[in-house]
Design a protein around this motif. Structure first.
Motif: not given
Length: 335
Positions: A189-192, A209, A212-213, A309, A327
């Motif tokens: 994952g990316k930091i959101v 997050a 997004d993932t 998460t 994340i």
């Protein structure tokens, strides 16, 4: 050969195997719907220690040793251990596991640490850098309350959106070969950060997050929710799960028939007064290494995606006006 799929996903040509796992929980967790799936329920949440922090270290050590012994391994057989918790400087892991003398990676991904550790452990094995890797996380209600909110003696009221930090630990033993569920893909994952500032609403902070993932995973792999028997998050709780389902539908993915959340599963939310459900590194760790591992071993789950998460917040920076980044790391497991 291992393959990079899209920007965030790796697929393993020789999938690492979860050869064994262990889950240890506290009294409240033992009284919940998954109580029978814990390997050990500790009778005293202080585990005979003088402080809550020492109790969490003891909890993590007990879980790691149990998983290792059940896998038929000794510390000399384990190449690396990935471990983390919610405490400052990950002292639950470093103090709890120091006696094992296994090469150690301390991780902090907040509540995402379980799938972060499994992702890294699986990549290490798939890259031929290790044969056996242990992945362990823990959390403790009392140590987390003292660090992130207020000591129990304060008696502060909890908001309806607040979650109850799980007192539990989970450990998965990964190996290059053997019998057990296989880790076939990981999506990092990316930091959101969507600007959430309410430390009593971790579900809302982490849900973006997770979205997004999940979207990245589906796009990278060309898969859809229907390809999985279960899409398990941990730990969005009631609030975050509702956000996830709604916004994923707006992104074209209907999770409603496939999704569950560790924070909703571990407690009886109506009877145990945990407000929006469970949270903490030990929530996903213990649910995955206890109940879910048994479901995979029995064949009742054939293919699943588990995505822990985490809210990457610190009380000090939140009090300074910062928002709460989230994340989420996803792992595909097939029985």
């Amino acid at each position: 050969m291992n393959k990079k799929l899209g920007k965030q996903t790796v697929a393993f040509s020789q999938p690492p195997v979860i050869i064994n796992a262990a889950a240890v929980g506290g009294q409240k967790e033992g009284e919940g719907p998954l109580g029978k799936d814990f390997d050990v329920i500790v009778p005293d949440d202080k585990l005979g220690q003088q402080t809550w922090e020492k109790a969490e270290s003891s909890l993590q050590r007990q879980t790691a040793v149990l998983a290792m012994e059940r896998a038929g391994l000794t510390p000399n057989d384990v190449d690396y251990i990935f471990a983390g918790d919610l405490l400052n400087q990950c002292v639950g892991a470093s103090y709890g596991l120091r006696e094992l003398q296994i090469p150690f990676f301390g991780l902090y991904g907040a509540c995402s640490t379980m799938t972060e550790s499994i992702s890294l452990g699986a990549m290490l094995i798939a890259g031929d850098y290790a044969k056996n890797v242990m992945c362990v996380t823990s959390s403790h209600f009392c140590s987390a309350e003292k660090q992130f909110r207020y000591p129990l003696e304060y008696g502060g009221q909890r908001a309806p959106s607040a979650q109850w930090t799980v007192t539990a630990s989970g450990c998965a033993v990964l190996s290059k070969s053997g019998e057990g569920p296989r880790i076939t893909q990981v999506t990092t994952g990316k930091i959101v950060d969507m600007g959430i500032t309410d430390i009593s609403n971790m579900g809302a902070a982490m849900a973006p997050a997770a979205i997004d993932t999940l979207c990245a995973h589906f796009e990278d792999t060309g898969s859809s929710p229907e390809d999985y028997d279960l899409i398990l998050t941990g730990d969005l709780g009631v609030v975050g799960s509702d956000i996830l389902i709604k916004l994923m539908r707006e992104n074209g993915y209907d999770l409603s028939s496939r999704h569950n959340d560790c924070g909703k599963m571990i407690y009886d939310i109506e009877k145990q007064d945990v407000h929006a459900g469970g949270s903490g590194c030990g929530c996903c760790g213990s649910v995955l290494c206890g109940h879910i591992y048994k479901e995979l071993k029995s064949g009742r789950i054939n293919k699943m995606l588990v995505m822990a998460t985490g809210a990457l917040m610190n009380p000090m920076v939140v009090e300074q006006g910062e928002s709460i980044p989230g994340i989420a790391h996803a792992v595909v497991i097939e029985s």
